[in-house]
Design a protein around this motif. Structure first.
Motif, PDB file in Angstrom:
ATOM      1  N   ILE A  73       0.847  -1.191   0.000  1.00 64.85           N
ATOM      2  CA  ILE A  73       0.000   0.000   0.000  1.00 64.85           C
ATOM      3  C   ILE A  73       0.882   1.240   0.000  1.00 64.85           C
ATOM      4  N   LEU A  74       0.717   2.074  -1.038  1.00 64.24           N
ATOM      5  CA  LEU A  74       1.502   3.298  -1.173  1.00 64.24           C
ATOM      6  C   LEU A  74       0.733   4.526  -0.688  1.00 64.24           C
ATOM      7  N   ALA A  75      -0.603   4.505  -0.807  1.00 68.54           N
ATOM      8  CA  ALA A  75      -1.443   5.625  -0.375  1.00 68.54           C
ATOM      9  C   ALA A  75      -2.887   5.132  -0.288  1.00 68.54           C
ATOM     10  N   SER A  76      -3.707   5.865   0.484  1.00 72.11           N
ATOM     11  CA  SER A  76      -5.129   5.526   0.584  1.00 72.11           C
ATOM     12  C   SER A  76      -5.901   6.761   1.001  1.00 72.11           C
ATOM     13  N   GLY A  77      -7.217   6.711   0.789  1.00 69.26           N
ATOM     14  CA  GLY A  77      -8.060   7.838   1.175  1.00 69.26           C
ATOM     15  C   GLY A  77      -9.429   7.755   0.540  1.00 69.26           C
ATOM     16  N   HIS A  78     -10.032   8.922   0.320  1.00 65.91           N
ATOM     17  CA  HIS A  78     -11.390   9.036  -0.213  1.00 65.91           C
ATOM     18  C   HIS A  78     -11.366   9.832  -1.515  1.00 65.91           C
ATOM     19  N   PHE A  79     -12.390   9.609  -2.347  1.00 65.90           N
ATOM     20  CA  PHE A  79     -12.501  10.367  -3.591  1.00 65.90           C
ATOM     21  C   PHE A  79     -13.966  10.585  -3.938  1.00 65.90           C
ATOM     22  N   THR A  80     -14.190  11.610  -4.756  1.00 69.81           N
ATOM     23  CA  THR A  80     -15.497  11.885  -5.331  1.00 69.81           C
ATOM     24  C   THR A  80     -15.295  12.334  -6.768  1.00 69.81           C
ATOM     25  N   THR A  81     -16.093  11.804  -7.665  1.00 70.21           N
ATOM     26  CA  THR A  81     -16.116  12.284  -9.042  1.00 70.21           C
ATOM     27  C   THR A  81     -17.548  12.681  -9.361  1.00 70.21           C
ATOM     28  N   ALA A  82     -17.690  13.670 -10.216  1.00 65.04           N
ATOM     29  CA  ALA A  82     -19.013  14.085 -10.659  1.00 65.04           C
ATOM     30  C   ALA A  82     -18.908  14.588 -12.090  1.00 65.04           C
ATOM     31  N   PHE A  83     -19.950  14.297 -12.882  1.00 65.13           N
ATOM     32  CA  PHE A  83     -19.966  14.836 -14.236  1.00 65.13           C
ATOM     33  C   PHE A  83     -21.382  15.254 -14.607  1.00 65.13           C
ATOM     34  N   SER A  84     -21.458  16.168 -15.557  1.00 65.80           N
ATOM     35  CA  SER A  84     -22.720  16.637 -16.109  1.00 65.80           C
ATOM     36  C   SER A  84     -22.528  16.798 -17.608  1.00 65.80           C
ATOM     37  N   ASP A  85     -23.443  16.250 -18.384  1.00 64.48           N
ATOM     38  CA  ASP A  85     -23.389  16.340 -19.841  1.00 64.48           C
ATOM     39  C   ASP A  85     -24.777  16.741 -20.319  1.00 64.48           C
ATOM     40  N   GLN A  86     -24.856  17.868 -21.035  1.00 65.52           N
ATOM     41  CA  GLN A  86     -26.138  18.374 -21.497  1.00 65.52           C
ATOM     42  C   GLN A  86     -26.112  18.582 -23.003  1.00 65.52           C
ATOM     43  N   GLY A  87     -27.177  18.217 -23.664  1.00 61.20           N
ATOM     44  CA  GLY A  87     -27.299  18.410 -25.094  1.00 61.20           C
ATOM     45  C   GLY A  87     -28.673  18.918 -25.449  1.00 61.20           C
ATOM     46  N   PRO A  88     -28.830  20.240 -25.540  1.00 59.07           N
ATOM     47  CA  PRO A  88     -30.144  20.780 -25.862  1.00 59.07           C
ATOM     48  C   PRO A  88     -30.499  20.686 -27.345  1.00 59.07           C
TER      49      PRO A  88
END
Length: 136
Positions: free
Chosen positions: A72-87
């Motif tokens: 184990i070299l590193a550890s922790g928490h993450f969050t990703t979020a995306f939004s894609d809009q096509g009007p």
């Protein structure tokens, strides 16, 4: 009279995947991989016009960076979020964020912030296209 928009939402818990290091923030060990465990939420809104949509997603969980030998070299928490809009084709706007917070095995803080955005105009021109990375 237009029909109301259709909504679809999925939630998947305890997703487990192993990915290579982030190209924007490579670590000191090029053979290291990242084990992720997260909850994935995906949301889609669309109308009768198939070219009109809004797609969004969020992933939140934990990460463990491992050497090729499993250390184990590193550890922790993450969050990703995306939004894609096509009007309406080809108009589109896409935004994505990745936020990582953790510690290396020696206690050194790990902070990563990635952001991506692009915009496509009605005539198909890309007017904004940027990726920013903060690795530390």
């Amino acid at each position: 009279d237009a029909a109301p928009p259709t909504h679809e939402k999925t939630v998947v818990k305890n997703v487990e995947v192993t990915i290579p290091q982030l190209a924007e923030c490579p670590g000191p060990d090029p053979t290291a991989t990242i084990d992720l465990v997260f909850t994935d939420i995906f949301h889609l809104i669309f109308t009768e016009d198939p070219e009109t949509f809004h797609v969004g997603g969020t992933q939140t969980g934990t990460f463990v960076v491992r050497s090729a030998t499993g250390e184990i070299l590193a550890s922790g928490h993450f969050t990703t979020a995306f939004s894609d809009q096509g009007p309406g084709f080809p108009t589109e706007a896409f935004t994505s964020h990745v936020n990582v917070s953790g510690r290396a095995a020696d206690g050194t803080p790990v902070q990563i912030h990635l952001a991506q955005h692009f915009t496509v105009t009605p005539n198909g021109d890309v007017t904004v296209d940027r990726i920013t990375a903060s690795c530390g």
